[in-house]
Design a protein around this motif. Structure first.
Motif: not given
Length: 126
Positions: A34-37, A39, A68-70, A74, A122, A126
């Motif tokens: 569930d960590v945003r951003d 990939r 990614g860019t989290p 987080a 991810r 996509d």
């Protein structure tokens, strides 16, 4: 008389072996899900090498690459949660998608040349 499985002298050793063999994939996946951003998430280093069948000592940590860019906080919170469940240090390393594609990044070169265990991808969905 047989002792209960939890009392058997090898029960702890076997549970540790199962945890080290299969646990990090599940635990790291759940911690970072569930960590945003994010990939991609990979396990690399000694744990990935043992999982790949390379001989060596049992790993005493789990190296995790987050692409990614989290938010850094987080990522470290997820790593701490995985560490608490595994009882092993979980060491996160972050790279942006551009850095992951950059052939001049020495760490990326080293990680790509070694065994990797894909935990989250991810980009493939996509």
């Amino acid at each position: 008389m047989l002792r209960a499985a939890t009392e058997h002298r090898v029960a702890h050793v076997l549970s540790q072996l199962l945890l080290l063999t299969f646990g990090p994939q599940t635990v790291v996946g759940e911690a970072f899900a569930d960590v945003r951003d994010v990939r991609r998430v990979y396990i690399y280093g000694s744990w990935a090498a043992r999982h790949d069948g390379q001989p060596g000592a049992l790993p005493n940590d789990v190296d995790v690459l987050v692409v990614g860019t989290p938010a850094r906080a987080a990522v470290y919170e997820a790593a701490d949660a995985a560490q608490d469940r595994l009882g092993l240090p979980v060491n996160p390393t972050m790279r942006s998608p551009q850095q992951w594609q950059d052939a001049s990044d020495a760490l990326v070169q080293q990680i790509k040349a070694s065994p990797l265990v894909t935990i989250i991808d991810r980009d493939a969905t996509d």
